[in-house]
Design a protein around this motif. Structure first.
Motif, PDB file in Angstrom:
ATOM      1  N   VAL A 144       0.849  -1.199   0.000  1.00 46.41           N
ATOM      2  CA  VAL A 144       0.000   0.000   0.000  1.00 46.41           C
ATOM      3  C   VAL A 144       0.882   1.246   0.000  1.00 46.41           C
ATOM      4  O   VAL A 144       0.659   2.187  -0.775  1.00 46.41           O
ATOM      5  N   ASP A 145       1.897   1.252   0.854  1.00 42.60           N
ATOM      6  CA  ASP A 145       2.774   2.419   0.987  1.00 42.60           C
ATOM      7  C   ASP A 145       3.535   2.737  -0.305  1.00 42.60           C
ATOM      8  O   ASP A 145       3.882   3.891  -0.540  1.00 42.60           O
ATOM      9  N   ARG A 146       3.746   1.749  -1.151  1.00 45.71           N
ATOM     10  CA  ARG A 146       4.401   2.001  -2.441  1.00 45.71           C
ATOM     11  C   ARG A 146       3.548   2.906  -3.327  1.00 45.71           C
ATOM     12  O   ARG A 146       4.064   3.552  -4.231  1.00 45.71           O
ATOM     13  N   HIS A 147       2.239   2.946  -3.066  1.00 48.27           N
ATOM     14  CA  HIS A 147       1.302   3.706  -3.909  1.00 48.27           C
ATOM     15  C   HIS A 147       0.668   4.883  -3.176  1.00 48.27           C
ATOM     16  O   HIS A 147      -0.220   5.533  -3.712  1.00 48.27           O
ATOM     17  N   ILE A 148       1.141   5.171  -1.950  1.00 48.41           N
ATOM     18  CA  ILE A 148       0.505   6.208  -1.135  1.00 48.41           C
ATOM     19  C   ILE A 148       0.661   7.598  -1.745  1.00 48.41           C
ATOM     20  O   ILE A 148      -0.280   8.394  -1.736  1.00 48.41           O
ATOM     21  N   PRO A 172       1.055   8.606  -5.033  1.00 46.63           N
ATOM     22  CA  PRO A 172       0.110   8.837  -6.134  1.00 46.63           C
ATOM     23  C   PRO A 172      -1.348   8.861  -5.662  1.00 46.63           C
ATOM     24  O   PRO A 172      -2.160   9.624  -6.184  1.00 46.63           O
ATOM     25  N   HIS A 173      -1.663   8.042  -4.657  1.00 44.46           N
ATOM     26  CA  HIS A 173      -3.018   8.063  -4.099  1.00 44.46           C
ATOM     27  C   HIS A 173      -3.325   9.423  -3.490  1.00 44.46           C
ATOM     28  O   HIS A 173      -4.399   9.977  -3.708  1.00 44.46           O
ATOM     29  N   MET A 174      -2.373   9.975  -2.735  1.00 39.20           N
ATOM     30  CA  MET A 174      -2.608  11.282  -2.110  1.00 39.20           C
ATOM     31  C   MET A 174      -2.708  12.390  -3.162  1.00 39.20           C
ATOM     32  O   MET A 174      -3.465  13.344  -2.976  1.00 39.20           O
ATOM     33  N   ASP A 175      -1.990  12.276  -4.265  1.00 37.88           N
ATOM     34  CA  ASP A 175      -2.157  13.215  -5.378  1.00 37.88           C
ATOM     35  C   ASP A 175      -3.569  13.100  -5.949  1.00 37.88           C
ATOM     36  O   ASP A 175      -4.200  14.110  -6.280  1.00 37.88           O
ATOM     37  N   TRP A 176      -4.072  11.876  -6.065  1.00 35.70           N
ATOM     38  CA  TRP A 176      -5.434  11.619  -6.538  1.00 35.70           C
ATOM     39  C   TRP A 176      -6.446  12.236  -5.575  1.00 35.70           C
ATOM     40  O   TRP A 176      -7.418  12.868  -6.002  1.00 35.70           O
ATOM     41  N   VAL A 177      -6.223  12.083  -4.266  1.00 35.96           N
ATOM     42  CA  VAL A 177      -7.108  12.683  -3.266  1.00 35.96           C
ATOM     43  C   VAL A 177      -7.094  14.200  -3.405  1.00 35.96           C
ATOM     44  O   VAL A 177      -8.155  14.851  -3.409  1.00 35.96           O
TER      45      VAL A 177
END
Length: 94
Positions: A15-19, A21-26
Motif C-alpha cells: 500500500v505504501d508504495r502507492h501512497i 500517487p493516491h494522495m495526489d489523486w485525493v
C-alpha cells in the motif's frame, strides 16, 4: 453524498508504495470540489472519503485511484441522502 470506504487488500508495505500517487489523486478530488472530507481508518486498514457527485462520476473516479489501479484496496461506495445536519454543515444536504 457518497461515503467511499476503502479497505486495503495488500500488505501495508505494498500500500505504501502507492501512497504518494493516491494522495495526489485525493488532492485532485478536493481541487475538483468532489471530495468533502477524508482520512485513514484506525486501526490502519483503509480509509474513508466523503464525496459529492453522481454515482457514475464517483464510480469513474474510484476506478482511477492508484490504489484501485494497482489492486491494493477495494472500495465500498454508499449513497447517503442527507436530510439533516448540524448548522455549519448545511452544504452537505443535496
Amino acid at each position: 453524498m457518497f461515503i467511499l470506504s476503502l479497505t486495503y487488500t495488500a500488505d501495508l508495505s505494498e500500500v505504501d508504495r502507492h501512497i504518494e500517487p493516491h494522495m495526489d489523486w485525493v488532492k485532485d478530488g478536493y481541487d475538483r470540489g468532489v471530495f468533502l472530507a477524508s482520512g485513514r481508518k484506525n486501526p490502519r486498514t483503509g480509509g474513508v472519503i466523503l464525496a459529492r457527485g453522481t454515482r457514475s462520476e464517483i464510480d469513474a473516479l474510484v476506478a482511477t485511484d492508484p490504489f484501485t489501479v494497482h489492486g491494493v484496496a477495494d472500495y465500498e461506495v454508499t449513497e447517503v441522502l442527507v436530510s439533516r445536519t448540524a448548522a455549519r454543515l448545511e452544504g452537505l444536504k443535496e
